[in-house]
Write an enzyme that holds these catalytic residues in place. Structure first.
Site, short mmCIF file in Angstrom:
data_model
loop_
_atom_site.label_atom_id
_atom_site.label_comp_id
_atom_site.label_asym_id
_atom_site.label_seq_id
_atom_site.Cartn_x
_atom_site.Cartn_y
_atom_site.Cartn_z
N LEU A 65 1.32 -1.01 -0.38
CA LEU A 65 -0.19 -0.32 -0.17
C LEU A 65 1.15 1.24 -0.16
O LEU A 65 1.94 1.61 0.60
CB LEU A 65 -0.67 -0.30 1.12
CG LEU A 65 -2.21 -0.54 0.83
CD1 LEU A 65 -2.93 -0.39 2.75
CD2 LEU A 65 -3.05 0.18 0.08
N ASP A 66 0.71 1.89 -0.70
CA ASP A 66 1.73 2.76 -0.99
C ASP A 66 1.24 4.00 0.60
O ASP A 66 0.53 4.22 0.72
CB ASP A 66 1.29 4.04 -1.49
CG ASP A 66 1.75 3.88 -3.72
OD1 ASP A 66 2.17 2.46 -3.51
OD2 ASP A 66 0.91 3.56 -4.28
#
EC number: 5.4.99.25
Length: 305
Positions: free
Chosen positions: A38-39
């Site tokens: 997940l960024d």
């Protein structure tokens, strides 16, 4: 030592690796892995595998994910999200677009679609990650990839502010989908530059945001010796696979020793992969696949002790 799957709420500003690093320190164990990046600017559910559950992380990543994404029309960026530099602007007002038009365009993105991954991504081309090219101001041809959008629909009103248009969508999709690229492509269909201005993952691999724990909550539960109650069993990460119940103790022993078998031991023909489950405890014994060179034979891929 923990063995199981823990749905973690990843806060904005942390990388997925940051979460793993913090949990290794808190739980004092090394065998911890996440189930897909997940960024940093994205928050939401991040299933974390502990102990033997790290063996099933690949299967969790194959399951669907659901996001809430804010799309902004009127500006495009270098990263396709709110963190990038502005590439193009075009004023949007109420006379340019309406909810019906947006909803009709969203429907066009359901099913199998083609995406070109963003330059600021970890997709590799010629052995290098795309963001490495981008940081060096180099250009490279990006291959199209097919992804699957199970459902996309608008979940907010359409609002207008400072010559931009905003609306939120819910997207349920398969592995490898870039939501920021989806936002950009939706904008193109609507005739405006666009970017993803906010993103939250509300479900991943069957785990929901509501059941996710923050790192602080995990620390407190661990200190009170009650974290075991929050763990999902390894079997939960394999619920999408065909299973075969095993009663015979000798057969169980052979499975746990990683033996190969003729396919005739199965009650029905299967494609790969599948699992053997202890009929008395309902614990997974092993993940098996059809032998790639001997189609009449099955072999273990992962064995659980």
């Amino acid at each position: 030592m923990y063995n199981g799957i823990l749905p973690v709420f990843k806060e904005r500003g942390l990388t997925s690796h940051d979460v793993v690093f913090k949990l290794r320190k808190i739980l004092k164990m090394k065998k911890i892995g996440h189930t897909g990046t997940l960024d940093p600017e994205v928050n939401g559910v991040l299933p974390i595998c502990l102990g033997d559950a790290t063996k099933v992380s690949d299967y969790i990543m194959e399951m669907g994910k659901t996001y809430h994404a804010m799309i902004t029309l009127g500006k495009s960026t270098t990263t396709e999200d709110q963190t990038g530099d502005i590439l193009e602007t075009r004023a949007v007002d109420k006379n340019d677009i309406n909810e019906d038009t947006i909803d009709q365009v969203l429907q066009q993105f359901e099913g199998h679609i083609q995406q070109i991954p963003p330059m600021y991504s970890s997709v590799k081309v010629n052995g290098r990650k795309l963001y490495e090219y981008a940081r060096n101001n180099e250009t490279v041809e990006r291959p199209k990839r097919q992804v699957f959008i199970k459902d996309i629909h608008r979940i907010s009103e359409v609002t207008f502010q400072e010559q931009t248009c905003h609306f939120e969508v819910e997207v349920t999709c398969g592995k490898g989908t870039y939501i920021r690229t989806l936002a950009t492509d939706i904008g193109l269909k609507l005739g405006f530059p666009a970017h993803m201005s906010r993103l939250t993952r509300i479900a991943s691999g069957g785990f929901q945001l509501e059941s996710s724990l923050t790192i602080d909550q995990i620390k407190e539960l661990h200190e009170h010796d009650s974290l075991h109650n929050e763990l999902f069993p390894i079997e939960y990460g394999l619920k999408g696979l065909k299973s075969f119940q095993v009663k015979d103790s000798n057969f169980k022993k052979k499975i746990c020793n990683g033996q190969k078998f003729h396919k005739k031991v199965l009650s029905q023909n299967v494609k790969e992969p599948f699992i053997f489950v202890d009929s008395s405890t309902q614990k997974v014994l092993a993940i098996y696949i059809v032998h790639p060179d001997k189609p009449y034979e099955i072999k273990p891929k992962k064995v659980f002790n």
